[in-house]
Every structure is written in structure tokens, then in C-alpha cells.
Write a protein that holds these residues in place. Structure first.
Motif, short mmCIF file in Angstrom:
data_model
loop_
_atom_site.label_atom_id
_atom_site.label_comp_id
_atom_site.label_asym_id
_atom_site.label_seq_id
_atom_site.Cartn_x
_atom_site.Cartn_y
_atom_site.Cartn_z
N LYS A 60 0.81 -1.22 0.00
CA LYS A 60 0.00 0.00 0.00
C LYS A 60 0.84 1.27 0.00
CE LYS A 60 -3.47 0.68 2.76
NZ LYS A 60 -4.65 1.11 2.00
N ARG A 62 1.97 2.28 2.84
CA ARG A 62 1.31 2.85 4.02
C ARG A 62 2.35 3.23 5.06
NH1 ARG A 62 -4.19 2.01 6.06
NH2 ARG A 62 -4.32 1.73 8.31
N SER A 148 -7.91 -0.84 3.87
CA SER A 148 -8.52 -0.77 2.55
C SER A 148 -7.49 -1.16 1.47
CB SER A 148 -9.08 0.62 2.29
OG SER A 148 -8.08 1.60 2.51
N ASN A 150 -6.17 -0.28 -1.34
CA ASN A 150 -5.81 0.77 -2.30
C ASN A 150 -4.43 1.29 -1.92
OD1 ASN A 150 -7.19 1.71 0.12
ND2 ASN A 150 -6.82 3.75 -0.65
N GLU A 185 -15.84 3.25 4.91
CA GLU A 185 -15.10 2.52 5.94
C GLU A 185 -15.91 2.46 7.24
OE1 GLU A 185 -13.97 4.90 4.12
OE2 GLU A 185 -12.17 4.19 3.08
N HIS A 235 -6.55 12.60 1.89
CA HIS A 235 -6.74 11.16 1.78
C HIS A 235 -7.85 10.95 0.78
CE1 HIS A 235 -5.48 7.44 3.76
NE2 HIS A 235 -6.70 6.99 3.54
MG MG Z 1 -7.92 3.19 3.96
#
Ligand code: MG
Ligand code: AMP
Length: 321
Positions: A60, A62, A148, A150, A185, A235
Motif C-alpha cells: 500500500k 502505508r 482498505s 488501495n 469505511e 486522503h
Molecule cells: Mg484506507
């Protein structure tokens, strides 16, 4: 963060027993599988396997300080991982399975990889309602970490095609369950002592939580003690700029309508002004608008019920980056 190597020939798994079995086999092998849930597609990994959890962050892009929600099959499995205070148990009974995440102190013998909680002492837990997610969790028999599916910061996926557009080649497979019915979400609730605190608006409205608890929740900002990190101002971002509360779009803007009276809108969240429909369509409409490659303008959405979570996501999509 550098883009990870694109090494997988990402499989598309069908929504049947064979697809579920293959998804479970991938999880057991420490691989990443995108699963449909009622909120959005989640990028799932065995939450007890440190390498698998690390791979979620890499795939991700992330940030390491943004912890992951752990998905389990039921309340018993949740209580094996965390100490749920009485109001948490009441909320679990009212809303699980469903789009509610509860943040509670870890038990000593939780067995989760440390990166799941980004080293924190509380874990975020959810029991999803989607039949395919439930089937995978039951057959897998353990906790599954799933943010998630993505790339970090982009629009959340509510279809398998959205997952593939962002993560194809970076994950082992996606289980194709069609469109996600809630589309936003989960709502996140934490507990200060025993007092519930709303940490993120989501698929269960604050009104519904208050009704189940018999009292309104405090907002996190009012207490400042509990935090849900990683909720960045920018975001859910489309590539094109996005403006909010627009009743008269500028020339060249793609106008996303809400409710009646948006006849010039190219796309609509809900023609009738239904907030559940708007929630379910939000990310799909943003993906579609983004594909057109022009600036985006969104009509006003009322700040009530699911509209609170919709506006939260829209404000982050519109934030400067
Ligand atoms: Mg997310
Ligand atoms: P998502 O990206 O939708 O999977 O949601 C994950 C969000 O849940 C994070 O960005 C945090 O805001 C929150 N969260 C998850 N785990 C924790 C945790 N252990 N402590 C605090 N917040 C958490």
C-alpha cells in the motif's frame, strides 16, 4: 516511499467455495488477498504473521505509524485478543457483524504481529458482515489484518476493478464479490476507561450508536486522550482537484450531484437524496469522475446520519496535498 516490485500475476478469484478456499490458502501461505467486505475491499493478511503484515504496508505504501484493523469471525474471537469493556460488548452485540470497529486494550497473549497495532497497546477489531469475508474468516480460523485495498492516500476500492487498478501485480489475488453494499469505511469507537469515544465517522452513524448506548458519544477531539492515528487531512484523493458544496459548477468541472435539482450533474451520489445510496456510491463515483481527468465539483451533502462520514471523506479528498 519507493514503489515495490511488481512481482505477482494477481489472480481474480470467483465468489464461490473454490474462490474462498484459494483465498484462505493464500492467507495461510502469508500472501496478501483483497477481500470484499460490506464497507470497502480490504487487503487481508494473517495478522499473526509479521512478514505478511509487513507486506501490507509495503504493497500500500502505508506509513508504518498507521495501524491496521483486525478482522475476526465473532465476538469470542475478538475477546481472545482484547479486553472489551462492557459498553464495547453492548456495541458489539448491537452492530456486529457490521461496519463498526472497536478499539480496546490488547490481552497479554494476543499473538498478533507487532506492526498490526504499530506497537500500540490497543487493537482495532471488527467482525465484518459480508458473506465472503465471513466465509474466509471462518475457514481461515484466525485474525486477519485488513486495511482498505488501495495505495495509501488514494480513493478506497468498492469493486474488484478498483483494487486491480491500484494494486495489480503487488498482491496475490482479489476475491471478486461485486460492489460493496455500505461503501464507506467502518465507524471507529474507542473507550476512555469505559466511556465510548467516537474516533472516526463511518458506516454506522453517530445517531445509531447513541440509540444503542442510550446516550450520545463524545467526539475524540473533545477528549484528546484517545487517538486513531493515520487519518491524514489529504486522503481518498482523486488525481484531479476537487471542490465541495458546489451548487453552480464552473465550466469544465465534472459536477457530482446529490438529491433532486442537480439536472446538469454528470454523475450523482443519489438522485433522490438518499444518504445510504450516496455512501454506497461515493467511492465508485469518485473513481469514475477521476477517470475523466477533469476537475471535480460536488454538490452539498447534509451533515447528518451517514452524511457526516460522507462529508469527512469528501473533505479529505478535497484537502490540499
Ligand atoms: Mg484506507
Ligand atoms: P483503515 O485504513 O480504514 O483500515 O483504518 C485504519 C484506521 O484505524 C487507522 O488509520 C487508525 O486511525 C485506526 N486504528 C487501527 N488500529 C488502531 C490502533 N491500534 N490504535 C489506534 N487507532 C487504530
Amino acid at each position: 516511499m519507493p514503489s515495490p516490485a511488481r512481482t505477482f500475476d494477481t489472480e481474480i478469484l470467483t465468489a464461490d467455495a473454490g474462490g474462498v478456499a484459494r483465498a484462505v490458502a493464500f492467507l495461510r501461505a502469508g500472501a496478501l488477498v483483497a477481500l470484499p467486505t460490506e464497507t470497502v475491499y480490504g487487503l487481508a493478511a494473517d495478522a499473526r504473521n509479521p512478514e505478511a503484515v509487513a507486506a501490507i504496508y509495503t504493497a500500500k505504501g502505508r506509513p508504518a505509524e498507521n495501524p491496521l484493523i483486525v478482522h475476526v469471525a465473532g465476538l469470542d474471537a475478538a475477546q481472545a485478543l482484547a479486553e472489551l469493556p462492557p459498553p464495547a460488548q453492548a456495541l458489539a452485540r448491537a452492530f456486529w457483524p457490521g461496519p463498526l470497529t472497536l478499539l480496546a486494550p490488547l490481552r497479554a497473549d494476543h499473538g498478533l504481529a507487532e506492526a498490526v497495532t504499530a506497537g500500540r497497546s490497543r487493537v482495532a477489531l471488527r467482525v465484518p458482515a459480508h458473506p465472503l469475508a465471513r466465509a474466509v474468516l471462518q475457514a481461515f480460523g484466525g485474525p486477519v489484518a485488513a486495511p482498505s485495498a488501495n495505495p495509501s492516500g488514494r480513493i478506497s476500492p468498492t469493486r474488484a476493478a478498483h483494487v486491480l487498478a491500484g494494486l495489480s501485480g503487488r498482491i496475490a489475488a482479489v476475491l471478486d464479490g461485486g460492489a460493496c453494499p455500505v461503501g464507506l469505511e467502518s465507524t471507529i469507537v474507542g473507550f476512555e476507561g469505559d466511556a465510548p469515544v467516537l474516533l472516526r465517522a463511518g458506516g454506522v452513524s453517530a445517531e445509531a450508536l447513541a440509540e444503542a448506548l442510550g446516550t450520545p458519544l463524545r467526539a475524540a477531539a473533545a477528549t484528546g486522550v484517545l487517538t486513531a492515528p493515520g487519518q491524514l487531512p489529504s486522503h481518498y484523493a482523486p488525481r484531479a482537484p476537487l471542490r465541495l458544496d458546489v451548487t453552480t459548477p464552473a465550466p469544465g468541472e465534472i459536477w457530482i450531484g446529490f438529491g433532486p435539482g442537480c439536472d446538469d450533474a454528470v454523475l450523482s451520489l443519489s438522485v433522490t437524496g438518499d444518504l445510504s445510496e450516496a455512501a454506497a456510491r461515493l467511492f465508485e463515483v469518485l473513481h469514475s469522475a477521476d477517470a475523466l481527468g477533469q476537475p471535480i465539483a460536488v454538490a452539498p451533502v447534509p451533515e447528518e446520519g451517514l452524511g457526516v462520514a460522507i462529508n469527512d471523506r469528501l473533505r479529505r479528498a478535497a484537502a490540499p496535498r
